[in-house]
Each structure stands twice: as structure tokens, then as C-alpha cells.
Design a protein around this motif. Structure first.
Motif, short mmCIF file in Angstrom:
data_model
loop_
_atom_site.label_atom_id
_atom_site.label_comp_id
_atom_site.label_asym_id
_atom_site.label_seq_id
_atom_site.Cartn_x
_atom_site.Cartn_y
_atom_site.Cartn_z
N THR A 222 5.40 -3.58 49.25
CA THR A 222 6.03 -2.80 48.19
C THR A 222 5.28 -1.50 47.96
O THR A 222 5.88 -0.42 47.84
CB THR A 222 6.07 -3.62 46.89
N ALA A 226 6.45 2.63 48.75
CA ALA A 226 6.37 3.76 47.82
C ALA A 226 5.54 4.89 48.39
O ALA A 226 5.96 6.06 48.38
CB ALA A 226 5.78 3.28 46.49
N THR A 351 7.24 -1.62 56.16
CA THR A 351 7.91 -0.97 55.04
C THR A 351 7.58 0.52 54.94
O THR A 351 8.30 1.26 54.27
CB THR A 351 7.56 -1.65 53.72
N PRO A 378 7.39 1.38 41.68
CA PRO A 378 6.87 0.27 42.49
C PRO A 378 5.38 0.39 42.78
O PRO A 378 4.70 -0.63 42.97
CB PRO A 378 7.69 0.35 43.78
N ALA A 381 3.98 -1.29 39.77
CA ALA A 381 4.54 -2.61 39.46
C ALA A 381 3.99 -3.71 40.36
O ALA A 381 4.10 -4.89 40.02
CB ALA A 381 6.07 -2.56 39.59
N VAL A 382 3.36 -3.35 41.48
CA VAL A 382 2.86 -4.37 42.40
C VAL A 382 1.81 -5.27 41.76
O VAL A 382 1.58 -6.40 42.22
CB VAL A 382 2.28 -3.74 43.68
#
Length: 419
Positions: A222, A226, A351, A378, A381-382
Motif C-alpha cells: 500500500t 502511494a 504495486t 494511504p 493509513a498503512v
């Protein structure tokens, strides 16, 4: 640390310096061909796409082959390819599409090299020295890749594409020479013959059922989505008189080097931070710091403020890397380590290519500032994943059968070739 470790460390540093020069030189040379955000971001996509396509076969091969020889072969391939493209450029045949070929091919070789390089460390040092060894390897890689590489790439790109490309070729050649001095065999013993497909499935199954390692992969994936979006288009936001930050090419290299300076500090302090705060608290602090580069770009164009955030973020990223990689090496049986590393990177690094695509598309449609604002969410938020990775969860994982963490804290360094 043994002489074997330091020779591997030297090769890692030289290879990382070559990578650092190339990854910054490619977009700097590319802006001479096009100013399209989609095409510039596409280079980052081409460079990281192999982690989606070839990570799993690379891990299975690394667990079958001698890991040192796999590293040698990867460096020979990418050095030879870049040398060929350098000759094309020197004779006026360079193009944005040639840069795409370089990015894709060197990225493919990188899947083999990086998986083997990370998997070989536990064969060289004992469990008690993993954090120290990984810290020193990350220090060398970060200094070379992010600290020395970007400003050197800026100077070389200003001198011309040929200078920017021939330098990584020379560095990879010296790294090959250092690896040739490493003695011993680093092939993991195999108890029975298996197919490549079954090997890949075994590695994926191990990661999928392991709560701690699975959570780490999702968190890193994730975060890299980003940052992949942000850094794929950052050169357009930062370089040129018409850009938001108005930096020159050498100044852009220096800005990127602030991440490496922080990373160097983080890699040298990681063992102490882990010991002082404990593994989970160290991860909380380092992950929050790691989101600062994206957050800063979302709120300011001041290069000094961005540089401070890059430094703090680089330190945080490296502390979390040392803690997580050391845990991954402890929690994974050596015979599975190549496949586990590649399965992790399929998610964690694959990713990046998707992030690069997203960054280019968002920038093309809505403008560069929107990329930074959207991706800050993100990036921070990880840390929610750390509600899963708790000290009791780590302790339970280290008690599982087959875990390297069951080895004695005072285990002697492994001899070359021991599994």
C-alpha cells in the motif's frame, strides 16, 4: 562480521550506486524527448513492472540456484544491455522507447539480483547478527542508491546521456569483480525434486497463511503504491523554470539525496532504536515518519521544507525496513527464503508499477498537486496494520516450527554453503 560479508557488502553498495544513478538519470534524460506526464511515469512503470510479472519465478530460481552466481548473472545482463543502449545513444539512435527497453530489462534482472542478495545474508551471518548485518547492508545501499546516486545522476545527465549511462555500466562491472572474490557455495540443499510451479505455490502458501508476514506485505504494498505514484511524476513537479518547485537538474538530485541522508541515519540507528523502543513501537514511529515525504509535497512547494520531510521519511523507512527484513529472515526457513522474499515483493514492489500508472493518469487528468493530496491518505493509513502486528503476535510467530527464530541467540556465523 566475516570477510565474506564485507565482500558481499561491497558488491551490494556498488550495485546500488549503479541503480541509483540509472533510476534518476532515466527520467532526466527522458525529459529531453518528451514532457508528457504519462510517458515519463511510464518509465517508472516499466522499471517496476517486472516485480509483478517475474517476482515469483525469480524467487523459485533463487531457492534452486547458487545465490551468489544468480547475483553475478543479473549484474552481467543489465550491465551488458545498458552498454548496448549507451552505444546507440552515442551514435544518435537514442529515443524514449530505448529508455523503456532499458527500464524493463534492468528491472527484470533486478528481480533476480535483489531476491538473491537479501536471501544470501542469513547464510553468511548468524541470527544474533541479522539486525546489525541488515543495518549495514541497508546503510551501504541507501548511501549509494539514494545519497550518492541522485546528485551524481544530476551532474552526469547535465553532461549528457552517454555519461549518465556509461557510469552504471562501469559500476556493475566492478560489482561483478567483487562478487567473484566471494568464495563458497550458496545453493540451498534440496531434499527432493520439485517443479517450479509447486515451488512457487509453496512460497505463496507460506506467505498467505503467516499473519505477521502477510500484514507486512500488504502494508508495504500500500505504501509503495502511494510513493510509486508520487515519485513517478515528481520530476515534472520539481525540475525546470516552469515547474512548481523550479529546481535545476543537479538541485533535484540533491533533493532526492536528502531521503538517502535520512535513510543512512536510520539504517545506522535501527538496531539501537529497536532495542530502545521494542520492535512494534519502533515500527509505529518509523511508519509514521515514512509518510512525511508524501504529506509535505501535498502542502508545500518549498524545497527546504520538502527536504526536511524527505530526510525524516528516509530515516523512518530504513528503520522499518531493517526491523521487518530481520523479522522476515528469522521467521522464514532458509529453503523458502527466496520464494518468501519474492512473494512479498510481488505485493510490496509490484504495486510500485501500478502506483506509477495511477500517478501518471491522475496527473494527466487533474494535475500534479492532486496526485500528492490523494496519495497522502494511504501513505499514512498503512499504520493500521500495526494493530495486527503486536508483540504477542510476533512472539507466537517465533514459536512456530521451522522458524529461524528458534535458533540460539549465540549461534555462530554460518559457513558458506551451509543452509
Amino acid at each position: 562480521m566475516s570477510g565474506t560479508f564485507w565482500r558481499l557488502w561491497t558488491a551490494a553498495g556498488l550495485s546500488s550506486l549503479a541503480d541509483g544513478v540509472l533510476k534518476v538519470a532515466l527520467p532526466l534524460v527522458a525529459v529531453g524527448y518528451t514532457r508528457s506526464p504519462a510517458l515519463i511515469a511510464g518509465l517508472a512503470f516499466a522499471f517496476t513492472l517486472p516485480w509483478l510479472l517475474f517476482a515469483l519465478p525469480a524467487g523459485a530460481l533463487v531457492d534452486r540456484l547458487d545465490r551468489r552466481r544468480a547475483m553475478l548473472g543479473a549484474n552481467v545482463v543489465r550491465g551488458g544491455l545498458l552498454a548496448a543502449v549507451t552505444l546507440m545513444t552515442a551514435f544518435g539512435a537514442g529515443s524514449i522507447w530505448a529508455l523503456y527497453v532499458v527500464a524493463a530489462a534492468t528491472g527484470t534482472a533486478e528481480t533476480i539480483y535483489d531476491t538473491a542478495a537479501q536471501s544470501i545474508v542469513p547464510q553468511v551471518v548468524g541470527r544474533a547478527e541479522l539486525a546489525r548485518a541488515n543495518g549495514r547492508v541497508f546503510a551501504a545501499e541507501q548511501t549509494a542508491n539514494e545519497f550518492a546516486g541522485p546528485p551524481l545522476a544530476g551532474v552526469l545527465a547535465a553532461a549528457g546521456a552517454v555519461a549518465a549511462f556509461i557510469t552504471p555500466v562501469a559500476l556493475w562491472a566492478v560489482a561483478v569483480a567483487a562478487l567473484l572474490l566471494v568464495r563458497g557455495t550458496y545453493r540451498v540443499p534440496r531434499e527432493r525434486r520439485t517443479t517450479l510451479r509447486s515451488d512457487i505455490a509453496e512460497g505463496l502458501h507460506f506467505l498467505a497463511r503467516h499473519k505477521v508476514l502477510r500484514t507486512f506485505s500488504v502494508m508495504v504494498g500500500t505504501f509503495n503504491f502511494a510513493t510509486g505514484a508520487v515519485f513517478a511524476v515528481l520530476v515534472l513537479h520539481a525540475v525546470g523554470p516552469d515547474s512548481a518547485m523550479g529546481l535545476s537538474e543537479p538541485a533535484f538530485g540533491l533533493l532526492m539525496a536528502t531521503i538517502a541522508a535520512g535513510g543512512l541515519a536510520g539504517s545506522l540507528l535501527a538496531e539501537r532504536v529497536e532495542r530502545l523502543l521494542g520492535r512494534v513501537r519502533a515500527l509505529w514511529v518509523s511508519w509514521l515518519a515514512g509518510g512525511l515525504p508524501v504529506g509535505a509535497l501535498a502542502v508545500t512547494t518549498d524545497p527546504y521544507a520538502v527536504g526536511v520531510a524527505f530526510f525524516a521519511g528516509g530515516a523512518g523507512i530504513l528503520v522499518s525496513n531493517v526491523v521487518m527484513v530481520s523479522l522476515r529472515q528469522r521467521l522464514t526457513p532458509d529453503r523458502l527464503l527466496g520464494r518468501l522474499n519474492s512473494s512479498h515483493r510481488l505485493v510490496a514492489w509490484g504495486t510500485k508499477s501500478l502506483g506509477a500508472l495511477a500517478g501518471g493518469a491522475i496527473a494527466q487528468a487533474f494535475g500534479l498537486p492532486v496526485v500528492f493530496a490523494v496519495m497522502a491518505v494511504p501513505a499514512f493509513a498503512v499504520v493500521l496494520g500495526l494493530f495486527v502486528v503486536t508483540e504477542p503476535a510476533l512472539a507466537a510467530a517465533e514459536r512456530e516450527p521451522g522458524c529461524r527464530g528458534l535458533e540460539s541467540e549465540t549461534a555462530a556465523p554460518r559457513e558458506p554453503g551451509r543452509g
